[in-house]
Design a protein around this motif. Structure first.
Motif, PDB file in Angstrom:
ATOM      1  N   ILE A   5      10.107 -10.420  13.255  1.00 11.77           N
ATOM      2  CA  ILE A   5      10.383  -9.301  12.624  1.00 11.77           C
ATOM      3  C   ILE A   5       9.665  -8.096  13.362  1.00 11.77           C
ATOM      4  O   ILE A   5      10.156  -7.017  13.621  1.00 11.77           O
ATOM      5  CB  ILE A   5       9.904  -9.477  11.179  1.00 11.77           C
ATOM      6  CG1 ILE A   5      10.728 -10.425  10.282  1.00 11.77           C
ATOM      7  CG2 ILE A   5       9.779  -8.027  10.460  1.00 11.77           C
ATOM      8  CD1 ILE A   5      10.204 -10.607   9.084  1.00 11.77           C
ATOM      9  N   LYS A   8      11.700  -7.268  16.352  1.00 13.15           N
ATOM     10  CA  LYS A   8      13.154  -6.270  15.991  1.00 13.15           C
ATOM     11  C   LYS A   8      12.546  -4.956  15.726  1.00 13.15           C
ATOM     12  O   LYS A   8      13.310  -3.878  15.863  1.00 13.15           O
ATOM     13  CB  LYS A   8      13.693  -6.925  14.818  1.00 13.15           C
ATOM     14  CG  LYS A   8      14.305  -8.282  15.298  1.00 13.15           C
ATOM     15  CD  LYS A   8      15.609  -7.837  16.261  1.00 13.15           C
ATOM     16  CE  LYS A   8      16.552  -9.205  16.587  1.00 13.15           C
ATOM     17  NZ  LYS A   8      17.421  -9.031  17.774  1.00 13.15           N
ATOM     18  N   MET A   9      11.542  -4.664  14.938  1.00  9.12           N
ATOM     19  CA  MET A   9      11.030  -3.315  14.467  1.00  9.12           C
ATOM     20  C   MET A   9      10.639  -2.765  15.989  1.00  9.12           C
ATOM     21  O   MET A   9      10.870  -1.546  15.808  1.00  9.12           O
ATOM     22  CB  MET A   9      10.048  -3.477  13.568  1.00  9.12           C
ATOM     23  CG  MET A   9      10.276  -3.594  12.187  1.00  9.12           C
ATOM     24  SD  MET A   9      11.435  -2.431  11.346  1.00  9.12           S
ATOM     25  CE  MET A   9       9.958  -0.780  11.571  1.00  9.12           C
ATOM     26  N   GLN A  12      13.750  -1.634  17.364  1.00  6.56           N
ATOM     27  CA  GLN A  12      14.379  -0.455  16.425  1.00  6.56           C
ATOM     28  C   GLN A  12      14.030   0.872  16.738  1.00  6.56           C
ATOM     29  O   GLN A  12      14.382   1.839  16.387  1.00  6.56           O
ATOM     30  CB  GLN A  12      14.504  -0.921  15.166  1.00  6.56           C
ATOM     31  CG  GLN A  12      15.340   0.043  14.219  1.00  6.56           C
ATOM     32  CD  GLN A  12      15.645  -1.022  12.979  1.00  6.56           C
ATOM     33  OE1 GLN A  12      16.016  -2.272  12.928  1.00  6.56           O
ATOM     34  NE2 GLN A  12      15.617  -0.485  11.940  1.00  6.56           N
ATOM     35  N   THR A  13      12.602   1.085  17.176  1.00 10.45           N
ATOM     36  CA  THR A  13      12.110   2.366  17.271  1.00 10.45           C
ATOM     37  C   THR A  13      12.421   3.248  18.574  1.00 10.45           C
ATOM     38  O   THR A  13      11.946   4.464  18.633  1.00 10.45           O
ATOM     39  CB  THR A  13      10.640   2.158  17.269  1.00 10.45           C
ATOM     40  OG1 THR A  13      10.408   1.751  18.587  1.00 10.45           O
ATOM     41  CG2 THR A  13       9.816   1.327  16.109  1.00 10.45           C
ATOM     42  N   ASP A  19       5.379   5.440  16.072  1.00 10.38           N
ATOM     43  CA  ASP A  19       5.909   4.694  15.222  1.00 10.38           C
ATOM     44  C   ASP A  19       5.534   3.182  15.298  1.00 10.38           C
ATOM     45  O   ASP A  19       4.760   2.526  14.215  1.00 10.38           O
ATOM     46  CB  ASP A  19       7.275   4.810  14.857  1.00 10.38           C
ATOM     47  CG  ASP A  19       7.898   6.107  14.365  1.00 10.38           C
ATOM     48  OD1 ASP A  19       7.101   7.046  13.840  1.00 10.38           O
ATOM     49  OD2 ASP A  19       8.916   6.299  14.222  1.00 10.38           O
ATOM     50  N   PHE A  23       2.885   1.137  12.619  1.00  7.96           N
ATOM     51  CA  PHE A  23       3.112   0.037  11.714  1.00  7.96           C
ATOM     52  C   PHE A  23       2.403  -1.322  12.262  1.00  7.96           C
ATOM     53  O   PHE A  23       2.049  -2.166  11.403  1.00  7.96           O
ATOM     54  CB  PHE A  23       4.616  -0.342  11.708  1.00  7.96           C
ATOM     55  CG  PHE A  23       5.439  -1.140  12.697  1.00  7.96           C
ATOM     56  CD1 PHE A  23       5.212  -2.265  13.111  1.00  7.96           C
ATOM     57  CD2 PHE A  23       6.276  -0.196  13.564  1.00  7.96           C
ATOM     58  CE1 PHE A  23       5.883  -2.660  14.166  1.00  7.96           C
ATOM     59  CE2 PHE A  23       7.165  -0.725  14.533  1.00  7.96           C
ATOM     60  CZ  PHE A  23       6.804  -1.978  15.194  1.00  7.96           C
ATOM     61  N   ILE A  52       4.922  -4.347   8.166  1.00  5.43           N
ATOM     62  CA  ILE A  52       5.702  -4.062   9.413  1.00  5.43           C
ATOM     63  C   ILE A  52       6.830  -3.105   9.295  1.00  5.43           C
ATOM     64  O   ILE A  52       7.195  -2.329  10.094  1.00  5.43           O
ATOM     65  CB  ILE A  52       6.093  -5.549  10.114  1.00  5.43           C
ATOM     66  CG1 ILE A  52       5.055  -6.073  10.468  1.00  5.43           C
ATOM     67  CG2 ILE A  52       7.163  -5.035  11.415  1.00  5.43           C
ATOM     68  CD1 ILE A  52       5.299  -7.825  10.725  1.00  5.43           C
ATOM     69  N   THR A  53       7.629  -3.215   8.187  1.00  5.44           N
ATOM     70  CA  THR A  53       8.760  -2.525   8.025  1.00  5.44           C
ATOM     71  C   THR A  53       8.613  -1.249   6.887  1.00  5.44           C
ATOM     72  O   THR A  53       9.540  -0.486   6.671  1.00  5.44           O
ATOM     73  CB  THR A  53      10.073  -3.186   7.344  1.00  5.44           C
ATOM     74  OG1 THR A  53       9.452  -3.858   5.925  1.00  5.44           O
ATOM     75  CG2 THR A  53      10.216  -4.742   8.160  1.00  5.44           C
ATOM     76  N   ILE A  56      10.270   2.032   8.134  1.00  9.99           N
ATOM     77  CA  ILE A  56      11.704   1.768   9.027  1.00  9.99           C
ATOM     78  C   ILE A  56      12.197   3.173   8.871  1.00  9.99           C
ATOM     79  O   ILE A  56      13.405   3.108   9.737  1.00  9.99           O
ATOM     80  CB  ILE A  56      12.494   0.480   8.143  1.00  9.99           C
ATOM     81  CG1 ILE A  56      13.398   0.055   9.023  1.00  9.99           C
ATOM     82  CG2 ILE A  56      12.667   0.739   6.839  1.00  9.99           C
ATOM     83  CD1 ILE A  56      13.969  -1.506   8.885  1.00  9.99           C
ATOM     84  N   VAL A  81      15.665  -1.393   5.068  1.00  8.23           N
ATOM     85  CA  VAL A  81      15.153  -2.744   5.050  1.00  8.23           C
ATOM     86  C   VAL A  81      15.747  -3.785   4.458  1.00  8.23           C
ATOM     87  O   VAL A  81      15.873  -5.032   4.993  1.00  8.23           O
ATOM     88  CB  VAL A  81      13.698  -2.448   4.574  1.00  8.23           C
ATOM     89  CG1 VAL A  81      13.597  -2.673   2.967  1.00  8.23           C
ATOM     90  CG2 VAL A  81      12.645  -3.627   5.081  1.00  8.23           C
ATOM     91  N   PHE A  84      18.097  -4.842   7.394  1.00  5.10           N
ATOM     92  CA  PHE A  84      17.318  -5.360   8.243  1.00  5.10           C
ATOM     93  C   PHE A  84      16.759  -6.599   8.080  1.00  5.10           C
ATOM     94  O   PHE A  84      16.950  -7.879   8.779  1.00  5.10           O
ATOM     95  CB  PHE A  84      15.962  -4.436   8.623  1.00  5.10           C
ATOM     96  CG  PHE A  84      15.306  -4.982   9.606  1.00  5.10           C
ATOM     97  CD1 PHE A  84      15.187  -4.620  10.846  1.00  5.10           C
ATOM     98  CD2 PHE A  84      13.788  -5.410   9.238  1.00  5.10           C
ATOM     99  CE1 PHE A  84      14.624  -5.190  11.907  1.00  5.10           C
ATOM    100  CE2 PHE A  84      13.062  -6.185  10.284  1.00  5.10           C
ATOM    101  CZ  PHE A  84      13.344  -5.659  11.782  1.00  5.10           C
TER     102      PHE A  84
END
Length: 161
Positions: A5, A8-9, A12-13, A19, A23, A52-53, A56, A81, A84
């Motif tokens: 996770i 992937k986050m 995604q940034t 950011d 997180f 973590i999310t 998002i 989320v 996601f």
């Protein structure tokens, strides 16, 4: 799963290191507080996923609204989320709770559950530094919002209350 996770986050940034740093810090404090408050394994997992999310929606809010207002983050974050988390092997209950936490991580009214309380505390500890909150603000938040022994202890230690 947490590492997946997190990866992937980060992807995604689009390279927004602020950011990412934010997180990761919120996750670190959430993990620490949750473990020291002795959350059960499932609640700890949900807390860490939400930490973590939790932001998002910030990139979308910047693009759509020109800012990351808390209300926008919560509204947009729940949808993002939810989509996601479909990529991961979570129960419907785990996913629903993580979505709820992301959708309420700035709502200080009707905090239900230790995972919710800890996410609020961890995010505040990080935001107080990143946004240069006044000592008056920090003391007020400590008195009125912080409930966990660990979170309050960390806040007092970090900000010398």
């Amino acid at each position: 799963m947490i590492s997946e996770i997190m990866k992937k986050m980060i992807e995604q940034t689009n390279g927004n290191t602020h950011d990412i740093d934010h997180f990761i810090k919120v996750w670190t404090y959430s993990k620490l507080i949750g473990e020291l408050e002795k959350l059960d394994e499932n609640t700890q997992l949900i807390l860490e996923i939400a930490a973590i999310t939790h932001d998002i929606a910030c990139p979308k809010c910047r693009e759509k609204y020109g800012n990351t207002n808390h209300r926008y983050q919560e509204k947009e974050g729940m949808v993002l989320v939810s989509e996601f988390l479909n990529k991961f092997d979570l129960t419907d209950e785990q996913k629903a709770r993580a979505v709820y936490l992301v959708g309420h991580h700035h709502t200080l009214k009707d905090i239900n559950g230790q995972d919710y309380q800890i996410l609020i505390e961890a995010d505040y500890i990080v935001n107080a530094d990143e946004m240069n909150f006044s000592m008056e603000n920090i003391k007020n938040f400590a008195d009125k919002v912080f409930k966990t022994e660990t979170g309050l202890s960390l806040l007092k230690t970090i900000y010398k209350l």
